[in-house]
Design an enzyme around this catalytic site. Structure first.
Site, PDB file in Angstrom:
ATOM      1  N   GLU A 148       0.825  -1.208   0.000  1.00  0.00           N
ATOM      2  CA  GLU A 148       0.000   0.000   0.000  1.00  0.00           C
ATOM      3  C   GLU A 148       0.862   1.264   0.000  1.00  0.00           C
ATOM      4  OE1 GLU A 148      -4.134  -1.278   2.135  1.00  0.00           O
ATOM      5  OE2 GLU A 148      -2.318  -1.521   3.334  1.00  0.00           O
ATOM      6  N   GLU A 168      -4.040  -9.751   3.071  1.00  0.00           N
ATOM      7  CA  GLU A 168      -4.882  -9.560   4.249  1.00  0.00           C
ATOM      8  C   GLU A 168      -5.982 -10.604   4.394  1.00  0.00           C
ATOM      9  OE1 GLU A 168      -2.888  -5.619   3.704  1.00  0.00           O
ATOM     10  OE2 GLU A 168      -3.648  -7.216   2.427  1.00  0.00           O
TER      11      GLU A 168
END
Length: 297
Positions: A148, A168
């Protein structure tokens, strides 16, 4: 872990517990926080370029509060100093660019957001929309929050052994630091959806083929290649470069209005997921070295 209420929009969406790249590599965020003898983020000026290094190699440069604070300050410094025209961001060591959020710090109840200017978000940069161009020099794994961070940069140069991914969902979490909507914005839709829903990473070569990154070079040439690219940009008129970036990204008064609704959705979903039984089961199963038993509740 910090109370979920403290993670709501306005304190930095998706910043905690939602970027567990370390979960797939034992020990990435184990041990102490950054060394007492050095800052967690180092900066070095090289002419008109600010080289910023995440310096927590003992935990694969995982993001804690100190990283978020110092990285945010470095970006602010670059954005307000007319002598700085480009930022190059890299990680210390050869294993990892960034392992994502420091889950051990979170488990101790530590705040991993910036100590000041919490609106900057995870790592001090997810919603810190600076005008100065930022180049990521990815020196290893960029998973979860590390990916990210790369997605938040303007350009990416990667070492041949680098990998990128959002794992995730394998831990019962979501990529809520911008990854869940920035990856589809930067990749073909179905490619991004496969990465998000499977949690499978891609190699640097694959990322280059997909135009997710700009260049792949041997590890020993990474920093030189990133600085060379930064030098090409720094040779241009700085006001024109910065204005061009703002227009391209829709930055106005330090904000990207086009992302506001995405952040609201991401925040809401993050809170829902983080309060679920599955969100507790994922990390627990990893720690116990067993397959997770999902309950969808």
């Amino acid at each position: 872990m910090a109370p979920v209420e403290s993670l709501a929009h306005g304190t930095g969406p998706g910043e905690v517990g939602v970027s567990p790249a370390c979960a797939d590599v034992p020990g990435e965020t184990g041990g102490m926080t950054s060394s007492e003898t050095r800052p967690a983020v180092r900066t070095e000026r090289r002419d008109h370029i600010l080289l910023v290094t995440l310096d927590r190699p003992e935990v694969r440069n995982a993001v804690n509060g100190e990283v978020s604070t110092l990285l945010g300050r470095a970006l602010h410094e670059a954005d307000t100093d007319p002598e700085i025209r480009v930022v190059v961001l890299t990680g210390s060591g050869e294993q990892s660019f960034c392992a994502g959020a420091d889950l051990k710090a979170i488990s101790r109840g530590e705040d991993i957001f910036p100590a000041e200017n919490r609106q900057w978000g995870f790592a001090g940069m997810m919603q810190h929309h600076v005008s100065v161009p930022v180049i990521a020099a990815v020196n290893g794994t960029a998973l979860g929050g590390g990916c990210e961070i790369a997605l938040a940069c303007d350009l990416v140069v990667a070492a041949e052994h680098a990998i990128f991914g959002l794992p995730e969902v394998r831990r019962g979490l979501i990529a809520a630091a911008g990854g869940a909507f920035r990856l589809p914005a930067q990749l073909p839709h179905r490619v991004a959806m496969e990465m998000i829903l499977t949690g499978e990473p891609v190699t640097a070569e694959r990322a280059l083929d997909l135009h997710l990154i700009n260049r792949v070079v041997p590890a020993g040439q990474l920093l030189d290649a990133a600085l060379e690219l930064a030098g090409v940009i720094a040779a241009n008129a700085p006001l024109a470069v910065q204005a061009s970036k703002r227009v391209a990204l829709g930055i106005s008064d330090g904000a990207r209005a086009a992302e506001d609704d995405r952040w609201k959705v991401s925040d809401t979903e993050m809170i829902t997921v983080m309060t679920s039984e599955d969100a507790m089961e994922g990390p627990r199963a990893f720690a116990e070295k067993r397959a997770p038993v999902w309950k969808a509740r």
